[in-house]
Scaffold this active site. Structure first.
Site, PDB file in Angstrom:
ATOM      1  N   ARG A 100     -12.805  -2.557  -1.441  1.00  0.00           N
ATOM      2  CA  ARG A 100     -12.589  -1.452  -1.098  1.00  0.00           C
ATOM      3  C   ARG A 100     -12.742  -0.567  -2.412  1.00  0.00           C
ATOM      4  O   ARG A 100     -11.891  -0.580  -3.275  1.00  0.00           O
ATOM      5  CB  ARG A 100     -11.066  -1.157  -0.488  1.00  0.00           C
ATOM      6  N   GLU A 160      10.960  23.971  16.221  1.00  0.00           N
ATOM      7  CA  GLU A 160      12.020  22.823  16.220  1.00  0.00           C
ATOM      8  C   GLU A 160      12.234  22.292  17.484  1.00  0.00           C
ATOM      9  O   GLU A 160      11.700  22.557  18.485  1.00  0.00           O
ATOM     10  CB  GLU A 160      13.251  23.870  16.253  1.00  0.00           C
ATOM     11  N   ASP A 206       9.593  28.433  16.958  1.00  0.00           N
ATOM     12  CA  ASP A 206       9.295  28.002  15.638  1.00  0.00           C
ATOM     13  C   ASP A 206       8.914  26.471  15.401  1.00  0.00           C
ATOM     14  O   ASP A 206       8.797  26.264  14.378  1.00  0.00           O
ATOM     15  CB  ASP A 206      10.456  28.404  14.512  1.00  0.00           C
ATOM     16  N   ARG A 264       1.501   1.745   6.946  1.00  0.00           N
ATOM     17  CA  ARG A 264       0.543   1.198   6.011  1.00  0.00           C
ATOM     18  C   ARG A 264       0.841   1.899   4.564  1.00  0.00           C
ATOM     19  O   ARG A 264       0.566   1.365   3.562  1.00  0.00           O
ATOM     20  CB  ARG A 264      -0.871   1.953   6.125  1.00  0.00           C
ATOM     21  N   LYS A 277     -14.339  -8.403   1.684  1.00  0.00           N
ATOM     22  CA  LYS A 277     -14.657  -7.042   1.253  1.00  0.00           C
ATOM     23  C   LYS A 277     -13.941  -6.360  -0.056  1.00  0.00           C
ATOM     24  O   LYS A 277     -12.885  -6.771  -0.310  1.00  0.00           O
ATOM     25  CB  LYS A 277     -14.364  -6.098   2.457  1.00  0.00           C
ATOM     26  N   ASP A 334      -7.811  -7.344  14.517  1.00  0.00           N
ATOM     27  CA  ASP A 334      -7.021  -6.637  13.512  1.00  0.00           C
ATOM     28  C   ASP A 334      -6.037  -5.812  14.056  1.00  0.00           C
ATOM     29  O   ASP A 334      -5.680  -6.002  15.451  1.00  0.00           O
ATOM     30  CB  ASP A 334      -8.003  -5.755  12.900  1.00  0.00           C
TER      31      ASP A 334
END
Length: 310
Positions: free
Chosen positions: A192, A36, A34, A93, A190, A216
């Protein structure tokens, strides 16, 4: 000291163990019918200093659950100290309330890892520094800057290089690289409009005639990165490359990068490369195994980790 590898990034774990001239602790991490998660450790860990290596990348929930169950198994096996080594920290994030009635999932994940039995956490280039404060246990946030700096010096020595931050939030990270290689810094402003969609508005700095290197921490859909590359080329840059720590590269990101003006996208192996990434003409992966291994060794021997980045 023992090294234990979960399933999300086995190649990196093996490279770390090889650097430390150790073998990975024998364990079985499998699924029941299942789905798990079941963990069984086949070596004695009583009184040992154990480092569990697991990136919580795609599938993030499965990999996170593997880590939590493994931490619990080690705690119940009487390990002296358990350190969760998380090269890519998923949910990073979601580090603040972005809208009313939204969660702070990074804090929830921090609580889960602590409750499961971790005594310490080692991670790489957290999306935001405040996540360190979400943990009530010691956390070492490592930086890929030394790895990227060595690569940039080897490939761009003698070129007129300019380091570029693809957004205002990444200025500190980009400035650190720029200072290491003694290069100028530019910033892309920028706006968003909605999640996952960005529009380049303005370039702060003169990039004309320069070889631009964007820096980045995460590349996911690659929309921001590719838009930024196009804007830099239109502004007169000779070439554009990107050095990004975590190559999430979901959806059509690889195709987007391949068709973009990016000369190359350099990512680390904090997340294992997919076949599409391996086949892409302008995506290259560098290893963080020596950096992670050296950090693990220093933590085990109670030596300074921060001096690695001086």
């Amino acid at each position: 000291m023992k090294i234990l590898a979960c399933n999300s990034n086995r190649p990196l774990a093996e490279a770390i163990a090889e650097y430390l001239t150790m073998s990975i602790t024998k364990a079985v991490i499998r699924r029941f019918s299942d789905n798990e998660v079941f963990v069984e450790i086949h070596e004695n860990v009583r009184g040992e200093d154990v480092f569990v290596i697991q990136s919580t990348c795609y599938p993030a929930n499965d990999n996170l659950m593997e880590l939590l169950v493994t931490l619990d198994a080690l705690r119940r096996g009487s390990a002296r100290r358990v350190t969760a080594v998380i090269p890519y920290f998923g949910y990073a994030r979601q580090d603040r309330k972005s809208s009313p009635r939204s969660p702070i999932s990074a804090k929830l994940v921090a609580n889960l890892i602590t409750t499961a039995g971790a005594d310490r956490v080692v991670t790489l280039d957290l999306h935001s520094g405040q996540i360190q404060g979400f943990f009530d246990i010691p956390l070492d946030n490592l930086y890929a800057a030394p790895v990227f700096t060595n690569d940039i010096r080897a490939r761009y020595q003698g070129d007129d290089v300019m380091v570029v931050s693809p957004d205002v939030g990444g200025v500190v990270r980009a400035r650190a690289i720029a200072s290491r290689i003694d290069a100028d810094l530019a910033i892309i402003d920028k706006r968003r409009e909605r999640a996952g969609v960005s529009e380049v508005m303005n370039i702060i700095g003169d990039v004309k005639g320069r070889r631009c290197i964007m820096v980045d921490d995460i590349v996911d859909s690659a929309g921001t990165l590719c838009n930024a590359a196009e804007a830099l080329m239109k502004a007169g840059a000779v070439s554009v490359a990107a050095f990004v720590t975590h190559g999430v590269l979901s959806g059509k990101a690889v195709e987007r990068v391949t068709n973009s003006p990016l000369e190359e996208l350099v990512i680390t192996d904090s997340i294992p490369a997919t076949e599409a990434v391996k086949m892409a003409r302008n995506i290259r992966q560098v290893t963080i195994a020596p950096l992670m291994a050296e950090s693990i060794s220093r933590i085990s021997e109670e030596r300074s980790v921060s001096s690695l980045f001086d």
